[in-house]
Design a protein around this motif. Structure first.
Motif, PDB file in Angstrom:
ATOM      1  N   ASP A 257       0.823  -1.215   0.000  1.00  0.00           N
ATOM      2  CA  ASP A 257       0.000   0.000   0.000  1.00  0.00           C
ATOM      3  C   ASP A 257       0.863   1.275   0.000  1.00  0.00           C
ATOM      4  N   ALA A 258       2.108   1.125  -0.447  1.00  0.00           N
ATOM      5  CA  ALA A 258       3.009   2.295  -0.466  1.00  0.00           C
ATOM      6  C   ALA A 258       2.523   3.331  -1.473  1.00  0.00           C
ATOM      7  N   VAL A 259       2.867   4.577  -1.206  1.00  0.00           N
ATOM      8  CA  VAL A 259       2.475   5.677  -2.101  1.00  0.00           C
ATOM      9  C   VAL A 259       3.710   6.444  -2.554  1.00  0.00           C
ATOM     10  N   ILE A 260       3.536   7.140  -3.674  1.00  0.00           N
ATOM     11  CA  ILE A 260       4.642   7.893  -4.292  1.00  0.00           C
ATOM     12  C   ILE A 260       4.331   9.384  -4.202  1.00  0.00           C
ATOM     13  N   MET A 261       5.350  10.165  -3.840  1.00  0.00           N
ATOM     14  CA  MET A 261       5.175  11.622  -3.808  1.00  0.00           C
ATOM     15  C   MET A 261       6.318  12.297  -4.571  1.00  0.00           C
ATOM     16  N   HIS A 262       6.063  13.513  -4.985  1.00  0.00           N
ATOM     17  CA  HIS A 262       7.084  14.309  -5.687  1.00  0.00           C
ATOM     18  C   HIS A 262       6.643  15.765  -5.544  1.00  0.00           C
ATOM     19  N   PRO A 263       7.528  16.670  -5.124  1.00  0.00           N
ATOM     20  CA  PRO A 263       7.088  18.061  -4.941  1.00  0.00           C
ATOM     21  C   PRO A 263       6.794  18.778  -6.254  1.00  0.00           C
ATOM     22  N   GLY A 264       7.287  18.242  -7.371  1.00  0.00           N
ATOM     23  CA  GLY A 264       7.124  18.890  -8.664  1.00  0.00           C
ATOM     24  C   GLY A 264       8.109  20.048  -8.816  1.00  0.00           C
TER      25      GLY A 264
END
Ligand code: CP
Length: 310
Positions: A257-264
């Protein structure tokens, strides 16, 4: 709790209770954003100036929308179309804007310490919207808020932050926000892009993305900041992407259930594949959505609000 800060310059001196207070206020603001008429009169008569000396899409636009949702007058200053191009200094620019009686200056600048410097020379409140490689406090808070929305907690989560650690102000603010809330932080990047001081932050440092991502609850990918790189820190973008990019194969090592983030902004195909950037476990757009509520909360608290606006 009572809010006593006049400025938000960084998260290094923020207590967990203060961050929780901002997040609680952001939750109330989020409710405003679900209404048909997404506007409350909380900052009527106040003026917010976005003073941006560096490019921005998310931060500048969301501070503008946040101010307008609260009924503030919002003015956008861009150095590219200002008298900075004629040689006017940062301090002269800020003092001239100050003479027009704004309440809050939201400042982005390429120099670390620029927001702190201005806070010592002008009388209005300053929010640091990113200063060089130092801090990006509203990003640190919106990342915290986004993870709380999806995971319900921070303490005990394994959060891997991968990429250009050296040049990232986001990582420095995330270390304070996520680290102080009890996350187990892992930092990963080429040895040339991970400064030795990071080993003293309590985070685990590695150059092996598989080790960083294995068992992670959250993977935060950072942009390669080519504009701040004066020398070659890695042989080529292709080589960087092969060793430090997140693809389906590497991400399969994280929790189910891991999620991915990126500040952009994302360098697609470099730090993040198209497939993962747009997949259902990518929180990239939820981060942007959270950013409006968090920035409404910061503007509201700095303008003197201490309870939720209706
Ligand atoms: N995350 C972020 O700071 O994006 P912008 O540079 O577009 O504001």
């Amino acid at each position: 709790m009572e809010w006593h800060r006049r400025h938000v310059l960084g998260l290094s001196d923020f207590h967990p209770e203060e961050m929780e207070f901002v997040i609680d206020t952001a939750r109330s603001m989020e409710e405003v954003l679900t209404r048909d008429i997404k506007k409350v009169p909380a900052l009527r008569g106040k003026t917010v100036v976005n003073l941006f000396f560096e490019a921005s899409t998310r931060t500048r636009t969301s501070f503008e929308i946040a101010g307008k949702r609260l009924s503030a007058d919002v003015v956008n200053f861009s150095s590219a179309t200002s008298s900075v191009t004629k040689g006017e200094t940062l301090l002269d620019t800020a003092r001239n804007i100050e003479a027009m009686k704004p309440n809050i200056l939201v400042v982005r600048h390429s120099a670390s310490g620029a927001a702190l410097f201005l806070s010592r020379h002008v009388s209005c409140s300053i929010i640091n919207a990113g200063d060089g490689q130092n801090e990006h406090p509203s990003q640190g808070l919106l990342d915290l808020y986004t993870i709380l929305k999806v995971k319900g907690k921070i303490a005990g989560l394994k959060i891997a932050i991968v990429g250009d650690i050296l040049h990232s102000r986001v990582v420095r603010s995330d270390l304070h926000s996520l680290g102080r809330m009890g996350a187990k932080l892992w930092l990963c990047g080429p040895a040339t892009l991970v400064p030795r001081e990071m080993e003293r932050t309590g985070a685990v440092v590695t150059s092996d993305i598989r080790e960083a991502v294995r068992g992670a609850d959250v993977v935060i990918m950072l942009r390669i900041q080519l504009e701040r790189q004066k020398t070659a820190y890695f042989p080529s973008l292709r080589e960087y992407s092969r060793r430090f990019g997140l693809n389906r194969d590497v991400f399969s090592l994280a929790k189910d259930d891991a999620v991915i983030m990126h500040p952009g902004p994302i360098n697609r195909g470099v730090e993040l594949s198209d497939e993962l950037a747009d997949c259902e476990r990518s929180l990239v757009l939820l981060q942007v959505e959270s950013g409006v509520a968090v920035r409404m909360a910061l503007l509201y608290l700095l303008a003197g609000g201490s309870h939720v606006a209706h």
